[in-house]
Design a protein around this motif. Sequence first.
Motif, PDB file in Angstrom:
ATOM      1  N   HIS A 245       0.934  -1.201   0.050  1.00 25.01           N
ATOM      2  CA  HIS A 245       0.564   0.152  -0.173  1.00 25.01           C
ATOM      3  C   HIS A 245       0.869   1.607  -0.098  1.00 25.01           C
ATOM      4  CE1 HIS A 245      -3.396  -2.649   0.831  1.00 25.01           C
ATOM      5  NE2 HIS A 245      -3.109  -3.122   1.016  1.00 25.01           N
ATOM      6  N   CYS A 255      -7.895   2.365  -3.841  1.00 26.10           N
ATOM      7  CA  CYS A 255      -7.744   0.506  -3.772  1.00 26.10           C
ATOM      8  C   CYS A 255      -8.412   0.386  -2.374  1.00 26.10           C
ATOM      9  CB  CYS A 255      -5.890   1.502  -3.123  1.00 26.10           C
ATOM     10  SG  CYS A 255      -5.339  -0.930  -2.592  1.00 26.10           S
ATOM     11  N   CYS A 257      -7.530   0.408   0.456  1.00 19.89           N
ATOM     12  CA  CYS A 257      -7.138   0.009   1.876  1.00 19.89           C
ATOM     13  C   CYS A 257      -7.796   1.533   2.076  1.00 19.89           C
ATOM     14  CB  CYS A 257      -5.711  -0.042   1.881  1.00 19.89           C
ATOM     15  SG  CYS A 257      -4.821   1.180   1.097  1.00 19.89           S
ATOM     16  N   ASN A 259      -6.823   3.865   0.072  1.00 18.42           N
ATOM     17  CA  ASN A 259      -5.123   5.541  -0.294  1.00 18.42           C
ATOM     18  C   ASN A 259      -5.989   4.778  -1.658  1.00 18.42           C
ATOM     19  OD1 ASN A 259      -3.274   6.613  -0.859  1.00 18.42           O
ATOM     20  ND2 ASN A 259      -1.834   5.321  -0.628  1.00 18.42           N
ATOM     21  N   CYS A 262      -1.498   2.465  -4.907  1.00 18.01           N
ATOM     22  CA  CYS A 262      -1.106   1.894  -4.164  1.00 18.01           C
ATOM     23  C   CYS A 262       0.131   0.407  -5.033  1.00 18.01           C
ATOM     24  CB  CYS A 262      -1.726   0.404  -3.224  1.00 18.01           C
ATOM     25  SG  CYS A 262      -2.439   1.929  -2.050  1.00 18.01           S
TER      26      CYS A 262
HETATM   27 ZN    ZN Z   1      -3.273   0.260  -1.204  1.00 19.95          ZN
END
Ligand code: ZN
Length: 390
Positions: A245, A255, A257, A259, A262
Amino acid sequence: MVVSITGDQALVKKINMSLALETIRVHAPVSRAQVAELTGLNKATVSNLVSDLLEQQLVTEIGPGQSSGGRKPLLLLFNRHAGHSIGIHLDVHSFSIALCDLSGQILFEKLNLRLLHSDPVQVTEQLSSVIQELIDLAPASPYGVIGIGVGAPGMVDEQGCVLFAPNLGWEQIPLRQWLQDRFTHIPVLVDNEANAGAIGEYEYGAGKHVQHLIYVSAGAGIGTGIMTRGEIFRGAMGYSGELGHMTIDVHGRKCSCGNRGCWELYASEKAILDPQKSLPFHTLYEAIQAAERDDADALHFLYQLGEYLGIGIANLVNGFNPDLIIIGNQFAHLERWIKAAVLRSVKQRALQSHQQNLNIVYAPLQQRSTLLGAANQAIRSFVGRAKVTV
Ligand SMILES: [Zn+2]
């Protein structure tokens, strides 16, 4: 580590015994004199500890070894048949499991079993039934199955709780506790799968005797296990290594996550899902099959995957100055298609000084790095619990 606590003799003996046993496990075959030298314990203490370890069937004797003058010493071996360990690599869509002896020799294994569900309760159910099968297959031994180690794809805390595994859609899953409730007499350990992969390669694969290595687990996503002098670098809370990430494109795709841009979006199986690419294959497996037929799209795609993998690796090389990068998990099988591109990216982007003693290899244990590392963590923990007979 030499212990000089006064007071609790039993505790001191227990610590010394674990130290002696771990030294024999790692350095076998060794003489008593060598154990004394390696641990800093005096010879009489080592001799006492070794008689206990022999009696407890944790150590065996062979001999005689090379003499430096005088009587030839008997050599000590860690008794790899004292018990068995179970290692599991839980991946995003599948899992692999093995039963090993205490030297990591695999007796039975089941590789790439499809996960029937991603729901954590059902995954625990499926894992438990296969674990039970392997327990039933374990040959008779003095200590039986001494531990179950699991490498899971996500952030795992010290209690073996999977805090966040975006690729599985799991949050706050107490996986270790759930498995421990099923197997009440066998200690269960859960760690991040890339950490376990690093340990597996360090103990049994490409990383033997390497001081600073990074295991890059690339497949459905990317995770890394960072190892320095035989120990995993864990960070303040135990969550280090989530380098899949790290941002490599400021304006990149979103992404799982939260963010954008990544590394794993460009250098793992996720790159196939890039809507701008509209590729004629949907999984890494299909891409490999196409590449084997020399399909131009697939070859180009894999080359690009290698370039992006190399970009992230160049960042790791600059940041951690490792001796060795091990590319593992599913990407261990991609060497022939990505090797040139990875090297090119690293050569272009990493600092010259950092490249001098750098090796980049493809995990020789292939899909077994993580399950062997997980099994090894259970073995190390068993050695740490070596009992004292005062
Ligand atoms: Zn990510």
